[in-house]
Design a protein around this motif. Structure first.
Motif, PDB file in Angstrom:
ATOM      1  N   SER A 109      49.705  11.271  56.463  1.00 42.34           N
ATOM      2  CA  SER A 109      50.490  12.256  57.222  1.00 42.34           C
ATOM      3  C   SER A 109      50.625  11.895  58.689  1.00 42.34           C
ATOM      4  N   SER A 110      49.787  10.985  59.173  1.00 42.85           N
ATOM      5  CA  SER A 110      49.939  10.526  60.571  1.00 42.85           C
ATOM      6  C   SER A 110      49.382   9.112  60.705  1.00 42.85           C
ATOM      7  N   GLY A 111      49.811   8.453  61.770  1.00 44.80           N
ATOM      8  CA  GLY A 111      49.295   7.117  62.054  1.00 44.80           C
ATOM      9  C   GLY A 111      47.825   7.166  62.433  1.00 44.80           C
ATOM     10  N   PHE A 112      47.438   8.238  63.100  1.00 41.15           N
ATOM     11  CA  PHE A 112      46.028   8.359  63.496  1.00 41.15           C
ATOM     12  C   PHE A 112      45.155   8.349  62.249  1.00 41.15           C
ATOM     13  N   SER A 113      45.544   9.149  61.279  1.00 40.33           N
ATOM     14  CA  SER A 113      44.782   9.237  60.043  1.00 40.33           C
ATOM     15  C   SER A 113      44.774   7.889  59.294  1.00 40.33           C
ATOM     16  N   ALA A 114      45.946   7.231  59.234  1.00 40.38           N
ATOM     17  CA  ALA A 114      46.033   5.937  58.536  1.00 40.38           C
ATOM     18  C   ALA A 114      45.100   4.917  59.185  1.00 40.38           C
ATOM     19  N   ASN A 115      45.154   4.827  60.511  1.00 38.72           N
ATOM     20  CA  ASN A 115      44.343   3.827  61.216  1.00 38.72           C
ATOM     21  C   ASN A 115      42.853   4.088  61.055  1.00 38.72           C
ATOM     22  N   SER A 116      42.447   5.326  61.254  1.00 35.01           N
ATOM     23  CA  SER A 116      41.009   5.566  61.211  1.00 35.01           C
ATOM     24  C   SER A 116      40.509   5.441  59.775  1.00 35.01           C
ATOM     25  N   ILE A 135      43.278  -1.685  71.881  1.00 39.11           N
ATOM     26  CA  ILE A 135      43.750  -1.066  70.630  1.00 39.11           C
ATOM     27  C   ILE A 135      43.599   0.452  70.695  1.00 39.11           C
ATOM     28  N   HIS A 136      44.379   1.118  69.862  1.00 38.91           N
ATOM     29  CA  HIS A 136      44.522   2.581  69.906  1.00 38.91           C
ATOM     30  C   HIS A 136      43.233   3.319  69.541  1.00 38.91           C
ATOM     31  N   ALA A 137      43.109   4.516  70.116  1.00 41.75           N
ATOM     32  CA  ALA A 137      41.937   5.368  69.894  1.00 41.75           C
ATOM     33  C   ALA A 137      41.645   5.603  68.400  1.00 41.75           C
ATOM     34  N   THR A 175      44.679  -5.878  66.135  1.00 41.42           N
ATOM     35  CA  THR A 175      45.508  -5.777  67.337  1.00 41.42           C
ATOM     36  C   THR A 175      46.643  -4.795  67.104  1.00 41.42           C
ATOM     37  N   GLU A 176      47.326  -4.429  68.184  1.00 41.79           N
ATOM     38  CA  GLU A 176      48.602  -3.724  68.055  1.00 41.79           C
ATOM     39  C   GLU A 176      49.696  -4.787  68.153  1.00 41.79           C
ATOM     40  N   SER A 177      50.899  -4.481  67.703  1.00 39.23           N
ATOM     41  CA  SER A 177      52.003  -5.442  67.866  1.00 39.23           C
ATOM     42  C   SER A 177      52.620  -5.240  69.246  1.00 39.23           C
ATOM     43  N   PHE A 179      51.950  -2.960  72.515  1.00 36.03           N
ATOM     44  CA  PHE A 179      50.864  -2.108  73.036  1.00 36.03           C
ATOM     45  C   PHE A 179      51.439  -0.822  73.640  1.00 36.03           C
ATOM     46  N   SER A 180      50.824   0.280  73.220  1.00 32.90           N
ATOM     47  CA  SER A 180      51.435   1.582  73.487  1.00 32.90           C
ATOM     48  C   SER A 180      51.495   1.945  74.959  1.00 32.90           C
ATOM     49  N   MET A 181      50.552   1.481  75.759  1.00 33.52           N
ATOM     50  CA  MET A 181      50.513   1.885  77.162  1.00 33.52           C
ATOM     51  C   MET A 181      51.010   0.789  78.100  1.00 33.52           C
ATOM     52  N   VAL A 204      47.332  -5.462  61.887  1.00 29.38           N
ATOM     53  CA  VAL A 204      48.233  -5.169  63.006  1.00 29.38           C
ATOM     54  C   VAL A 204      48.724  -3.721  62.945  1.00 29.38           C
ATOM     55  N   ASP A 205      48.431  -2.987  64.008  1.00 33.01           N
ATOM     56  CA  ASP A 205      48.979  -1.635  64.156  1.00 33.01           C
ATOM     57  C   ASP A 205      50.370  -1.790  64.766  1.00 33.01           C
ATOM     58  N   ASP A 206      51.380  -1.563  63.936  1.00 32.04           N
ATOM     59  CA  ASP A 206      52.776  -1.805  64.338  1.00 32.04           C
ATOM     60  C   ASP A 206      53.482  -0.488  64.685  1.00 32.04           C
ATOM     61  N   ALA A 207      52.688   0.487  65.177  1.00 34.71           N
ATOM     62  CA  ALA A 207      53.229   1.827  65.442  1.00 34.71           C
ATOM     63  C   ALA A 207      54.461   1.781  66.348  1.00 34.71           C
ATOM     64  N   HIS A 208      54.375   0.988  67.426  1.00 33.86           N
ATOM     65  CA  HIS A 208      55.474   0.992  68.396  1.00 33.86           C
ATOM     66  C   HIS A 208      56.449  -0.169  68.179  1.00 33.86           C
ATOM     67  N   GLY A 209      56.191  -0.977  67.160  1.00 32.69           N
ATOM     68  CA  GLY A 209      57.083  -2.105  66.905  1.00 32.69           C
ATOM     69  C   GLY A 209      58.048  -1.827  65.764  1.00 32.69           C
ATOM     70  N   VAL A 231      52.386   1.033  59.797  1.00 34.99           N
ATOM     71  CA  VAL A 231      53.627   1.478  60.425  1.00 34.99           C
ATOM     72  C   VAL A 231      53.593   3.000  60.527  1.00 34.99           C
ATOM     73  N   THR A 232      54.164   3.529  61.621  1.00 32.10           N
ATOM     74  CA  THR A 232      54.201   4.986  61.756  1.00 32.10           C
ATOM     75  C   THR A 232      55.660   5.435  61.731  1.00 32.10           C
ATOM     76  N   PHE A 233      55.869   6.677  61.293  1.00 35.52           N
ATOM     77  CA  PHE A 233      57.244   7.190  61.168  1.00 35.52           C
ATOM     78  C   PHE A 233      57.606   8.102  62.335  1.00 35.52           C
ATOM     79  N   GLY A 234      56.614   8.434  63.176  1.00 36.73           N
ATOM     80  CA  GLY A 234      56.838   9.405  64.249  1.00 36.73           C
ATOM     81  C   GLY A 234      57.397   8.780  65.517  1.00 36.73           C
ATOM     82  N   LYS A 235      57.612   7.466  65.497  1.00 39.93           N
ATOM     83  CA  LYS A 235      58.103   6.835  66.726  1.00 39.93           C
ATOM     84  C   LYS A 235      59.558   6.397  66.470  1.00 39.93           C
ATOM     85  N   ALA A 236      59.817   5.092  66.248  1.00 36.64           N
ATOM     86  CA  ALA A 236      61.224   4.694  66.107  1.00 36.64           C
ATOM     87  C   ALA A 236      61.920   5.356  64.911  1.00 36.64           C
TER      88      ALA A 236
END
Ligand SMILES: Cc1ncc(COP(=O)(O)O)c(C=O)c1O
Length: 382
Positions: A109-116, A135-137, A175-177, A179-181, A204-209, A231-236
């Motif tokens: 349901s979220s990228g946070f949940s998937a990653n952790s 890398i992300h929290a 790594t992230e693809s 980097f979010s910040m 690879v956390d590709d949330a923002h890619g 991959v996350t759906f809440g961004k692009a």
């Protein structure tokens, strides 16, 4: 007063005094008013969302949400292993596999949940993990919970990553693809070469890619550049949810062991239906070209006004201010002038690097980009 209440009050007071207390802001966004937010009755230009392709407002996706609800109802009704895994979920997983070349996918349901979930399910206290410092929290939290020994290398420092891999022979490098910040790109090809040579996996956390840039910035299939991709759906993609992509055996293992997956209500099938439409929409890469033009236009506008951006080529364009009081002042002035920009402070970013996180999207006009650059110049000069 109860002891717990006392503890809460003390912590809140300390955060308030240090200027780092986080608060929500009530913002209203209506369909059809791309990049306009209403805050306390006044309109702001939105330069803070991760909706890079403007898809959260796309008529096709709005229609898909209604269609998904009419087809499947509004909720999944149960966790995936009970009755919550439907053909809507399977169709989205299939489309993600086709888009990335991975064998299998697992929805969250979220990228946070998937990653952790991924970190704490795959790894344990016998595992050694090498990861980029930034890398992300969600990955960090999962790693901490796993008990794995975490060795971190300086951001994007390939030499440092290599030294840690040689010394510790980790199970995986993370790594992230994009980097979010910072908005910069990880050296995916080099990291993959390094992990392959050391019998390790690259995660690879590709949330923002995903949807914005091909993984590794080239035209290879994503699955040929990493072992696991999130991959996350809440961004692009403009909607909600996330997926872990990898081999059949890895995904089967997660289905059987990931507690966040097993004990949580599945992503709604209507949401899966919307995400499927979004994956289909980004296939032709058309909106990516428009985004590239917006990024270029903003960078030119910033350069012309002497603004020192970090040099990112992605829609994430940070402007480091450094001091948190100065950041708060600049941000206040931007808001008064009608611009809503992310103000990012430690501990989200390293001490001394508080920054404006300006995010661009396909709906920003040349006039908006120029106006933001003008206002930034004014606010930073004062
Ligand atoms: C790099 C990165 N990974 C994962 C996430 C979490 O994704 P989600 O917002 O879907 O929970 C975020 C969210 O900001 C992120 O920036």
């Amino acid at each position: 007063m109860s002891r717990l209440q006392q503890k809460i009050d003390d912590k809140m007071q300390r955060a308030e005094q240090s200027g780092l207390l986080r608060r929500r802001q009530l913002l209203t966004q209506s369909v059809g008013s791309a990049n306009r937010l209403v805050h306390q009755g006044s309109i702001k230009h939105n330069f803070a969302s991760n909706d890079y392709l403007g898809l959260s407002q796309s008529p096709e996706l709005i229609e898909a949400l209604g269609e998904g609800a009419r087809l499947y109802g509004v909720g999944s009704g149960a966790s995936p292993l009970v009755t919550g895994y439907s053909d809507a979920h399977a169709a989205l997983e299939q489309a993600l596999c086709e888009a990335t070349g991975h064998e299998a996918a697992l929805l969250f349901s979220s990228g946070f949940s998937a990653n952790s979930a991924l970190m704490k399910t795959l790894l344990d206290k016998e595992s050694v993990v090498v990861a980029d410092k930034l890398i992300h929290a969600s990955l960090i939290d999962g790693l901490l919970e796993s008990g794995a020994q975490l060795k971190r290398f300086a951001h994007n420092d390939l030499g440092a990553a290599k030294r840690l891999v040689d010394k510790h022979q980790p199970l995986t490098v993370v790594t992230e693809s994009v980097f979010s910040m910072d908005g910069d790109l990880a050296p995916i090809d080099e990291l993959y070469e390094l992990t392959q040579a050391n019998d390790a996996w690259l995660i690879v956390d590709d949330a923002h890619g995903f949807g914005v840039l091909p993984l590794g910035g080239h035209n290879k299939v994503d699955a040929s550049c990493c072992d696991i991709q999130i991959v996350t759906f809440g961004k692009a993609l403009g909607c909600q949810g996330a997926a872990i992509l990898g081999s059949n055996t890895c995904i089967d293992f997660l289905v059987a062991h990931a507690r966040d997956y097993i004990y949580s209500t599945a992503l709604s099938p209507a949401s899966a239906h919307v995400a499927l439409k979004a994956v289909n929409l980004i296939k032709n890469g058309e909106c990516r070209d428009r985004l590239a033009q917006v990024i270029e236009a903003f960078k030119l506008a910033a350069k012309a006004r002497g603004l020192r951006l970090l040099g990112s080529h992605t829609p994430i364009q940070p402007l480091v201010v450094g001091d948190i009081d100065k950041l708060a002042k600049v941000n206040r002035e931007l808001k008064t002038a009608g611009f809503w920009v992310g103000a990012i402070r430690p501990p989200t970013v390293p001490q001394g690097s508080a920054r404006l996180r300006i995010t661009l999207n396909v709906n920003h006009t040349q006039a908006e980009l120029e106006a933001l650059a003008d206002q930034l110049q004014r606010a930073l000069q004062d």
